[in-house]
Scaffold this motif. Structure first.
Motif, PDB file in Angstrom:
ATOM      1  N   VAL A  36       0.726  -1.151   0.055  1.00  0.00           N
ATOM      2  CA  VAL A  36       0.196  -0.392  -0.095  1.00  0.00           C
ATOM      3  C   VAL A  36       0.964   1.426   0.172  1.00  0.00           C
ATOM      4  CG1 VAL A  36      -1.879   1.017   0.994  1.00  0.00           C
ATOM      5  CG2 VAL A  36      -1.995  -1.516   1.170  1.00  0.00           C
ATOM      6  N   VAL A  37       1.633   1.577   0.445  1.00  0.00           N
ATOM      7  CA  VAL A  37       3.103   2.682   0.384  1.00  0.00           C
ATOM      8  C   VAL A  37       3.065   2.801  -1.252  1.00  0.00           C
ATOM      9  CG1 VAL A  37       5.390   3.737   1.540  1.00  0.00           C
ATOM     10  CG2 VAL A  37       3.901   1.448   2.441  1.00  0.00           C
ATOM     11  N   ALA A  42       2.394   7.803  -4.680  1.00  0.00           N
ATOM     12  CA  ALA A  42       1.517   7.698  -6.123  1.00  0.00           C
ATOM     13  C   ALA A  42       0.090   9.273  -5.352  1.00  0.00           C
ATOM     14  CB  ALA A  42       0.375   6.719  -6.448  1.00  0.00           C
ATOM     15  N   TYR A  43       0.075   8.457  -4.610  1.00  0.00           N
ATOM     16  CA  TYR A  43      -1.349   9.404  -3.864  1.00  0.00           C
ATOM     17  C   TYR A  43      -0.358  10.979  -3.505  1.00  0.00           C
ATOM     18  CZ  TYR A  43      -3.658  11.963  -0.354  1.00  0.00           C
ATOM     19  OH  TYR A  43      -4.321  13.255   0.263  1.00  0.00           O
ATOM     20  N   TRP A  59      -7.612  10.923  -1.353  1.00  0.00           N
ATOM     21  CA  TRP A  59      -7.135  10.339  -1.223  1.00  0.00           C
ATOM     22  C   TRP A  59      -8.104   8.402  -1.007  1.00  0.00           C
ATOM     23  CZ3 TRP A  59      -3.973   9.455   3.386  1.00  0.00           C
ATOM     24  CH2 TRP A  59      -4.241   9.010   4.425  1.00  0.00           C
ATOM     25  N   VAL A  60      -9.335   9.648  -0.974  1.00  0.00           N
ATOM     26  CA  VAL A  60     -10.025   8.390  -1.265  1.00  0.00           C
ATOM     27  C   VAL A  60     -10.167   7.716  -2.566  1.00  0.00           C
ATOM     28  CG1 VAL A  60     -12.747   7.633  -1.467  1.00  0.00           C
ATOM     29  CG2 VAL A  60     -12.019   9.376   0.271  1.00  0.00           C
ATOM     30  N   SER A  61     -10.231   8.276  -3.630  1.00  0.00           N
ATOM     31  CA  SER A  61      -9.938   7.219  -5.008  1.00  0.00           C
ATOM     32  C   SER A  61      -8.944   6.664  -5.256  1.00  0.00           C
ATOM     33  CB  SER A  61     -10.150   8.446  -6.017  1.00  0.00           C
ATOM     34  OG  SER A  61      -9.220   9.149  -6.513  1.00  0.00           O
ATOM     35  N   LEU A  62      -7.570   7.305  -4.551  1.00  0.00           N
ATOM     36  CA  LEU A  62      -6.203   6.570  -5.018  1.00  0.00           C
ATOM     37  C   LEU A  62      -5.567   5.636  -3.902  1.00  0.00           C
ATOM     38  CD1 LEU A  62      -4.295   9.536  -6.199  1.00  0.00           C
ATOM     39  CD2 LEU A  62      -5.669   7.631  -7.800  1.00  0.00           C
ATOM     40  N   TYR A 106      10.962   7.821   3.460  1.00  0.00           N
ATOM     41  CA  TYR A 106       9.900   6.485   3.092  1.00  0.00           C
ATOM     42  C   TYR A 106      10.192   5.543   1.880  1.00  0.00           C
ATOM     43  CZ  TYR A 106       7.896   8.116   7.694  1.00  0.00           C
ATOM     44  OH  TYR A 106       7.888   8.815   8.602  1.00  0.00           O
ATOM     45  N   ALA A 107       9.991   6.611   1.041  1.00  0.00           N
ATOM     46  CA  ALA A 107      10.293   5.975  -0.881  1.00  0.00           C
ATOM     47  C   ALA A 107      11.534   4.934  -0.783  1.00  0.00           C
ATOM     48  CB  ALA A 107      10.127   6.965  -1.998  1.00  0.00           C
TER      49      ALA A 107
END
Length: 319
Positions: A36-37, A42-43, A59-62, A106-107
């Motif tokens: 999910v990261v 991407a978000y 946030w909801v869609s991606l 984090y990436a």
């Protein structure tokens, strides 16, 4: 696009899956890694220059819609209605205030997550060859937990909250492997023992999981396996007789407040250091492991566990 890797022990089969709703691991056998990261990264790129309203919609869609059951059950913890909306807003705000400023870090950490999981899983199975992973492993930002075995839909999955490892600095990858080993043991142990019920149950389950992480990922101080800073180790050591006596007194109680005092990471308005139950639990297991191996301890029934813990808590209370 979410990256999904499906594996079996006859050999690793790696492929990109573009289906919106892939079958759960339990339907195919083997296990599945859901990163999910990648979706959060991407978000971040899509929303970093947008308004707050657009960020919420993206946030909801991606992210959320791509893993709806996981967000419903693990991230939002089954909250409903207005409470859920408030918590979603909390997660969204936490992401932009505390996580987004360090996305490059984090990436970089994310690049090695899959290898860390597969390596730790291989090491785990050296000690527990009968463990056949048949679940989903979620690598994510969790907003509430470092690592967790949690019910999602009709199966227990394992989830790792990446943001909680930044505090480990250069030791982050070590702590990730330790946490993975800890949670893998829960997946294995919960086949034989339920952690729900009296206070003695999480004491046994968490003590075993801390000890197992040291067996699977050896070579470090106990503070690393507990994830405790020096002050907390010292405080638990100083209070050990008092902690043991209190746990013995309440070990049969199914009291949510007491469980949070001893096993919750949050401040608890008592003298008990947060998560002190892990410390007491692993001391008990270290002593019992002198005459029993880890597999034997993992398969003990609740009555035997209760009796052993009572005796060990009495011993620690007299130190």
């Amino acid at each position: 696009m979410k990256r999904i890797v499906t594996c079996s022990w006859a050999g690793f089969i790696i492929f990109l899956c573009l289906a919106a709703f892939p079958a759960p691991a339990s339907a195919r056998g083997g296990y599945r890694i859901v990163n999910v990261v990648d979706d959060f990264l991407a978000y971040y790129q899509a929303a970093k220059d947008q308004s707050e309203e657009q960020r919420a919609a993206l946030w909801v869609s991606l992210v959320e819609a791509e893993h709806q059951a996981f967000f419903d059950d693990a991230v939002y913890r089954r909250k409903k209605g207005a409470e859920r909306e408030r918590y979603r807003e909390h997660c969204l705000n936490t992401f932009w205030r505390k996580i987004a400023p360090d996305m490059d870090y984090y990436a970089g950490l994310n690049k090695n997550l899959k290898a860390a999981l597969e390596g730790t899983l291989a090491d785990f199975r050296k000690h527990f060859p009968d463990f056949q992973p048949n679940t989903d492993f979620y690598l994510t930002f969790s907003f509430s937990f470092r690592g967790k075995a949690v019910d999602v839909g009709q199966q227990v999955v394992m989830a790792l909250g990446l943001e909680f490892f930044k505090e480990s600095g250069p030791q982050a990858e070590r702590q990730i492997r330790i946490t993975l080993a800890h949670e893998l043991f829960h997946l294995y142990h919960f086949r034989f023992f339920s952690p729900g019920g009296g206070l003695y149950r999480p004491l046994w389950a968490e003590g075993l999981a801390v000890y197992a992480s040291a067996v699977v990922v050896p070579g470090y101080k106990m503070s690393a396996y507990l994830g405790f800073p020096g002050w907390k180790m010292n405080r638990c050591r100083e209070m050990l007789p008092q902690l043991a006596a209190d746990l013995k007194k309440n070990m049969g109680q199914n009291d949510y407040r007491l469980q949070r005092v001893y096993f919750g990471a949050e401040q608890n308005n008592t003298e008990v250091p947060p998560e002190a139950g892990y410390y007491v639990g692993v001391l008990i297991i270290q002593n019992l492991a002198r005459s029993r191996n880890l597999a034997q301890l993992a398969r003990m029934d609740k009555d035997r566990v209760f009796k052993l813990l009572a005796g060990e808590l009495d011993r620690l209370a007299k130190q």
